[in-house]
Design a protein around this motif. Structure first.
Motif, short mmCIF file in Angstrom:
data_model
loop_
_atom_site.label_atom_id
_atom_site.label_comp_id
_atom_site.label_asym_id
_atom_site.label_seq_id
_atom_site.Cartn_x
_atom_site.Cartn_y
_atom_site.Cartn_z
N GLY A 53 31.49 42.09 56.31
CA GLY A 53 32.59 41.51 55.47
C GLY A 53 32.79 42.49 54.05
O GLY A 53 33.49 41.89 53.23
N GLY A 54 32.06 43.48 53.80
CA GLY A 54 32.24 43.94 52.67
C GLY A 54 33.13 45.36 52.33
O GLY A 54 33.11 45.77 51.23
N LEU A 55 33.65 45.79 53.37
CA LEU A 55 34.18 46.95 53.40
C LEU A 55 35.44 46.88 52.38
O LEU A 55 35.77 47.91 51.70
N TYR A 56 36.30 45.66 52.41
CA TYR A 56 37.36 45.51 51.58
C TYR A 56 37.15 45.63 50.03
O TYR A 56 37.75 46.21 49.39
N ASN A 57 36.16 44.68 49.89
CA ASN A 57 35.60 44.66 48.48
C ASN A 57 34.96 46.05 47.95
O ASN A 57 35.17 46.54 46.74
N THR A 58 34.13 46.90 48.88
CA THR A 58 33.96 48.11 48.42
C THR A 58 35.06 48.87 48.12
O THR A 58 34.96 49.75 47.33
N MET A 59 35.93 49.19 48.92
CA MET A 59 37.12 49.89 48.70
C MET A 59 37.94 49.46 47.54
O MET A 59 38.23 50.45 46.80
N MET A 60 38.31 48.43 47.28
CA MET A 60 38.85 47.93 46.10
C MET A 60 38.09 48.17 44.76
O MET A 60 38.49 48.44 43.95
N GLY A 61 36.72 47.89 45.00
CA GLY A 61 35.91 48.20 44.02
C GLY A 61 35.72 49.66 43.48
O GLY A 61 35.81 49.92 42.30
#
Length: 803
Positions: free
Chosen positions: A295-303
């Motif tokens: 579940g961390g790809l979205y957060n990684t890209m936005m971060g």
């Protein structure tokens, strides 16, 4: 002649340095190693020599550009410091964060890293045109698409997935990151961009530690042997020799587990990459196991976009080597401060306004992200976890304070700039009912809601209360979303900024001298001249939703557009109070996350950033008005509106806790309302009593929620053990409630108290009726309040008695 001999002769002739020769030779050897399998030795030698020469020439040009941009940035920053009416230290601080002394007119600019980074990030998000929206969390953070988002990875590797949403997201991501790279390079930052760079790699130390070094090396070697992964030699900038690959992977394991792998590389970490994935499946397998998880790809890209925005802003304001420029500028500021502020009064003034050299250093560490890098992941996890649980347990009624408080600050900020407050609140109501359309318009004018970032969990106003993406962080984030505070905050921020943007569009019909006086004051505060206003108002406007909006993306002069956007965001921070880098630096005492003292400082100051932010914005603005009458007038308006907001907050909090509203005719009530209106929180209760309604005293307030609660529980337990007291059902219920997520949710608080925690007390305490009676008597004596839903009762006796 071999390239080695050529380089030796060039060094001897002093045409290049020995280091340049060494770099060229290392680059040549790395390139030749990559070309050799496809060419004969002679061809490989010649081709690699030509490529090395091209790369070195390009690097030389980039170094020249960097040196020029570095010198220009330093000279510009020093000039800005010298022009500031309050001295060089305040001038330097104004480049990091909003200038609370408002010296923009004197120095002809007020742009700063804290605001500019948000501006650039919003521009990058606008380029993605909402394409990542399908992958953001929904239902108060309880649901998120963690499966089809991996199609975005496959699209970025050139695979056609047939997924239109993933294709749009991949296209938007490429556009945004390519723009970011080009922009930071124009600012002089030397950047070796990889042709096959697609996504950031986020190796998670906690996940990696779950496996042995042997397992980690085995998994990556398996991918390497299968041709799914290339391992690079950073020194030679080519592929590592087969014999060195195992050692490089083993060293990577050590770096990751020690927390070194993802630190210090900012938003442009691609030039430091050791592992280069050759297909999406290898990236997905290793990131799921050792990195961002499912579940961390979205957060990684936005971060990553946020990191790029911050890096661009820092480079554009302080230069490519901003660390060196800041150090030199701070030295100049310290020298000026020593001369300018010799008296105790002067030192006190510059300290109370948070403009001392020490405050500047703290602010710099906060704005560049240094304070957020954990020295010990274990200690940071413990401290952050405790704060997350306190957030989930105590901030459930934050919306009750936000509704009247934000309405008052938004109105005050609107009127100060000539905008009708009713227009802002009216737009907020319309936008909340039609969120998607409002967001689409906001994206066009760089006012995308900050919640789209979604990578730090929680809104920025609670940035120091919600920490990390672990279990406790998700619990705290979900609790905050359930309260509605996120939707309210982001909706108000967007509505206020959109209304201001529309106001600018309407004012564009007028020359500088014919502008609304309040708006003209806004332009002067931020250093805009009549000539610059003429440039801005010539920009074509956007028409949407039956209204005109100023198109900041259409401004021909990029620097002018950035300054205007930063100014709008600064004024928005008066509308919706949230801690900036200056406050974050002060609340952490400049101490690193993951250190004992750093975690203690963060815990002691939890929930205390609002009053300090209020002081640095509205109170400071009132204090710096010209003339005594203007100061008194601004202060009186501020105090009156804040007190009214505090009174409404106090009465609403009483109702959701099962109590009748307080008597508003007493001086104590209005003193309490005044303190609450300024963000004093539980200090308002201490006006009446030595403890709050929840039983906390001044000691617990000073220590902070988590340490104070732990100390209180430890004290009660020790007294019970040594016979000085006993652990009553009431004590136990209070201690359980203090750590129970959602126990203070405004819409369920009274039912939770009566049907859960009171019943726990009833089951454990044989004298529960006397205990409930004493509590009611204390509320009546200290606060003059009766209960419409009495303690211990499973249903209310009556409705609230309204005044």
């Amino acid at each position: 002649m071999s390239i080695a001999n050529c380089l030796t002769k060039l060094v001897a002739a002093k045409r290049i340095t020995q280091k340049q020769a060494d770099d060229a030779l290392a680059l040549h050897d790395g390139l030749q190693g990559r070309l050799y399998p496809n060419m004969g030795p002679t061809s490989a030698e010649a081709a690699s020599a030509l490529e090395a020469a091209r790369v070195m020439a390009q690097a030389a040009q980039e170094r020249k550009l960097m040196a020029a941009k570095q010198a220009i940035a330093y000279a510009s920053a020093l000039d800005r410091m010298e022009k500031h009416p309050a001295g060089k230290t305040v001038g330097l601080q104004s480049m990091l964060v909003r200038d609370n002394l408002e010296g923009g007119e004197a120095i002809r600019t007020a742009i700063h890293i804290d605001g500019h980074s948000e501006n650039v990030t919003k521009r990058l998000l606008g380029m993605m045109n909402g394409a990542m929206k399908p992958y953001s969390s929904r239902l108060a953070g309880l649901k998120q698409d963690t499966e089809s988002i991996w199609n975005v990875v496959r699209e970025l590797f050139g695979e056609d997935t047939g997924d239109d949403a993933a294709k749009a997201a991949a296209t938007g991501w490429k556009q945004a990151t390519e723009y970011a790279v080009a922009r930071v390079k124009r600012a002089g930052k030397p950047l070796s961009v990889l042709e096959d760079w697609r996504l950031p790699q986020n190796w998670d130390s906690t996940r990696v530690k779950q496996f042995s070094q042997q397992q980690f090396v085995h998994d990556l070697m398996t991918e390497f042997e299968a041709g799914n992964l290339k391992v690079m030699n950073k020194q030679g900038q080519g592929e590592a020799p087969r014999a060195a690959v195992g050692g490089i992977i083993a060293n990577a394991y050590k770096d990751i587990t020690l927390g070194k792998a993802n630190s210090g590389t900012g938003g442009f970490s691609n030039q430091l990459r050791v592992f280069r994935f050759q297909n999406p499946d290898a990236y997905i397998r290793l990131m799921q196991k050792y990195g961002i998880g499912d579940g961390g790809l979205y957060n990684t890209m936005m971060g990553h976009l946020g990191g790029m925005g911050r890096e661009i802003a820092t480079v554009e304001i302080l230069g490519p080597n901003y660390e060196d420029n800041f150090r030199r500028l701070l030295d100049a500021a310290r020298e000026d401060d020593a001369v300018r502020n010799k008296s105790l009064g002067a030192k006190f003034k510059r300290s109370i306004t948070m403009n001392s050299p020490a405050a500047v250093q703290r602010t710099y560490d906060a704005v560049t992200g240094k304070l957020g890098v954990a020295q010990s992941e274990l200690m940071a996890g413990i401290g952050g976890g405790l704060r997350n649980l306190q957030t989930a347990a105590r901030l459930g009624s934050a919306t009750i304070a936000a509704l009247p408080g934000d309405s008052f600050t938004a109105s005050l900020a609107a009127n100060h700039n000539g905008i009708p407050a009713t227009a802002v609140l009216g737009r907020l109501v319309r936008d909340l009912a039609n969120d998607q359309e409002a967001e689409a318009i906001a994206r066009q004018v760089n006012l995308t809601a900050a919640s789209v970032m979604d990578h730090a969990l929680g809104t920025r106003r609670f940035a120091d209360e919600v920490v990390g993406q672990g279990l406790t962080g998700r619990v705290a984030d979900t609790t905050m979303r359930l309260t509605g505070i996120n939707a309210w905050t982001e909706g108000l921020k967007r509505a206020w900024a959109m209304e201001f943007n529309g106001f600018i569009a309407r004012q564009a019909d007028h020359a500088f001298n014919d502008l609304d006086p309040a708006f003209q004051g806004f332009l002067k505060r931020y250093g805009f001249t009549p000539e610059q206003w003429d440039k801005l108002r010539a920009t074509p406007q956007i028409e949407a939703d039956g209204a005109r909006f100023f198109d900041v993306n259409g401004v021909e002069d990029q620097e002018l557009a950035d300054r205007l956007m930063s100014a709008i965001l600064d004024e928005r921070r008066f509308a919706v109070i949230e801690p900036d880098a200056r406050i974050r630096g002060a609340m952490t005492a400049g101490l690193q996350r993951g250190t004992f003292m750093g975690e203690m400082a963060r815990s002691a100051t939890q929930f205390k950033s609002f009053p300090m932010t209020f002081m640095m914005t509205h109170m400071m603005r009132a204090a710096i008005q010209d003339g005594a009458w203007n100061k008194i007038s601004a202060g009186a308006k501020l105090v009156t509106l804040a007190t009214i907001a505090g009174a409404v907050t106090s009465q609403m909090q009483s109702l959701v806790a099962g109590r009748d509203p307080q008597d508003m005719s007493t001086p104590e009530f209005w003193t309490q309302a005044f303190i609450r209106g300024g963000g004093g929180g539980m200090l308002g209760d201490l006006v009446y009593s030595s403890s709050t309604r929840g039983g906390d005293g001044l000691k617990e307030y000073i220590l902070g929620p988590a340490p104070g609660t732990i100390l209180s529980a430890t004290g009660d337990l020790s007294k019970a053990l040594i016979g000085d007291g006993k652990m009553t059902g009431k004590m136990l219920a209070q201690h359980i409630k203090a750590w129970t997520p959602g126990s203070s949710l405004w819409f369920s608080k009274i039912a939770t108290d009566r049907l859960l925690f009171d019943q726990i007390q009833t089951m454990l305490d044989p004298n529960y009726r006397q205990s409930f009676s004493r509590y009611e008597q204390r509320m009546k004596k200290d606060f003059g309040q009766a209960f419409w839903w009495r303690p211990g009762e499973v249903a209310p006796d009556r409705g609230p008695r309204l005044p």
